[in-house]
Design a protein around this motif. Structure first.
Motif, mmCIF file in Angstrom:
data_model
loop_
_atom_site.group_PDB
_atom_site.id
_atom_site.type_symbol
_atom_site.label_atom_id
_atom_site.label_comp_id
_atom_site.label_asym_id
_atom_site.label_seq_id
_atom_site.Cartn_x
_atom_site.Cartn_y
_atom_site.Cartn_z
ATOM 1 N N UNK A 6 0.833 -1.195 0.000
ATOM 2 C CA UNK A 6 0.000 0.000 0.000
ATOM 3 C C UNK A 6 0.867 1.244 0.000
ATOM 4 N N UNK A 7 0.308 2.316 -0.495
ATOM 5 C CA UNK A 7 0.950 3.623 -0.453
ATOM 6 C C UNK A 7 0.940 4.118 0.990
ATOM 7 N N UNK A 8 1.945 4.850 1.395
ATOM 8 C CA UNK A 8 2.032 5.360 2.755
ATOM 9 C C UNK A 8 1.041 6.464 3.089
ATOM 10 N N UNK A 9 0.162 6.792 2.179
ATOM 11 C CA UNK A 9 -0.836 7.829 2.407
ATOM 12 C C UNK A 9 -1.747 7.469 3.571
ATOM 13 N N UNK A 10 -2.316 8.466 4.212
ATOM 14 C CA UNK A 10 -3.127 8.277 5.421
ATOM 15 C C UNK A 10 -4.291 7.313 5.248
ATOM 16 N N UNK A 11 -4.897 7.217 4.071
ATOM 17 C CA UNK A 11 -6.076 6.376 3.920
ATOM 18 C C UNK A 11 -5.764 4.987 3.351
ATOM 19 N N UNK A 12 -4.566 4.738 2.911
ATOM 20 C CA UNK A 12 -4.227 3.445 2.333
ATOM 21 C C UNK A 12 -3.915 2.405 3.414
ATOM 22 N N UNK A 13 -3.156 2.806 4.431
ATOM 23 C CA UNK A 13 -2.733 1.856 5.460
ATOM 24 C C UNK A 13 -3.919 1.224 6.192
ATOM 25 N N UNK A 14 -4.920 1.991 6.632
ATOM 26 C CA UNK A 14 -6.066 1.353 7.304
ATOM 27 C C UNK A 14 -6.780 0.342 6.412
ATOM 28 N N UNK A 15 -6.873 0.626 5.122
ATOM 29 C CA UNK A 15 -7.503 -0.310 4.184
ATOM 30 C C UNK A 15 -6.689 -1.608 4.108
ATOM 31 N N UNK A 16 -5.375 -1.476 4.042
ATOM 32 C CA UNK A 16 -4.501 -2.656 3.982
ATOM 33 C C UNK A 16 -4.590 -3.456 5.274
ATOM 34 N N UNK A 17 -4.584 -2.776 6.410
ATOM 35 C CA UNK A 17 -4.673 -3.466 7.703
ATOM 36 C C UNK A 17 -5.996 -4.197 7.858
ATOM 37 N N UNK A 18 -7.065 -3.576 7.430
ATOM 38 C CA UNK A 18 -8.390 -4.190 7.530
ATOM 39 C C UNK A 18 -8.486 -5.438 6.654
ATOM 40 N N UNK A 19 -8.070 -5.334 5.398
ATOM 41 C CA UNK A 19 -8.125 -6.473 4.489
ATOM 42 C C UNK A 19 -7.218 -7.597 4.982
ATOM 43 N N UNK A 20 -6.033 -7.247 5.441
ATOM 44 C CA UNK A 20 -5.095 -8.235 5.955
ATOM 45 C C UNK A 20 -5.694 -8.991 7.144
ATOM 46 N N UNK A 21 -6.299 -8.263 8.074
ATOM 47 C CA UNK A 21 -6.898 -8.894 9.259
ATOM 48 C C UNK A 21 -8.012 -9.857 8.864
ATOM 49 N N UNK A 22 -8.853 -9.442 7.936
ATOM 50 C CA UNK A 22 -9.968 -10.296 7.500
ATOM 51 C C UNK A 22 -9.453 -11.550 6.800
ATOM 52 N N UNK A 23 -8.441 -11.392 5.951
ATOM 53 C CA UNK A 23 -7.888 -12.552 5.249
ATOM 54 C C UNK A 23 -7.193 -13.498 6.229
ATOM 55 N N UNK A 24 -6.453 -12.939 7.190
ATOM 56 C CA UNK A 24 -5.793 -13.776 8.196
ATOM 57 C C UNK A 24 -6.806 -14.549 9.033
#
Length: 80
Positions: A6-24
């Motif tokens: 993900x891009x280091x922009x403020x709104x990209x990281x939460x999206x990546x963390x959320x998707x990662x948590x759901x997939x895990x």
């Protein structure tokens, strides 16, 4: 194994963390990593002739939104 870049922009990281948590939670082994500007992409680790390669599996495109969700990933895995 899977990786979300993900891009280091403020709104990209939460999206990546959320998707990662759901997939895990579903048993996928997912890591996240900061990538290049504007990036939100899912990679899959593939092994070819005893060498590991991260291959782009999903990124924004036809019928795939910029911030794709678990439902979008499941559709692609199902071949839809």
């Amino acid at each position: 194994m899977w990786k979300i870049k993900y891009c280091g922009s403020w709104n990209y990281k939460p999206q990546a963390e959320s998707l990662s948590a759901k997939m895990n939670e579903l048993g996928f082994n997912v890591v996240i990593e900061e990538g290049s500007t504007g990036q939100f992409e899912l990679y899959r680790l593939e092994t070819v002739e005893n060498s590991d390669y991260w291959t782009s599996y999903m990124t924004e495109g036809t019928n795939i939104p910029k911030f794709f969700t678990l439902a979008d990933v499941e559709k692609k895995l199902a071949g839809r």
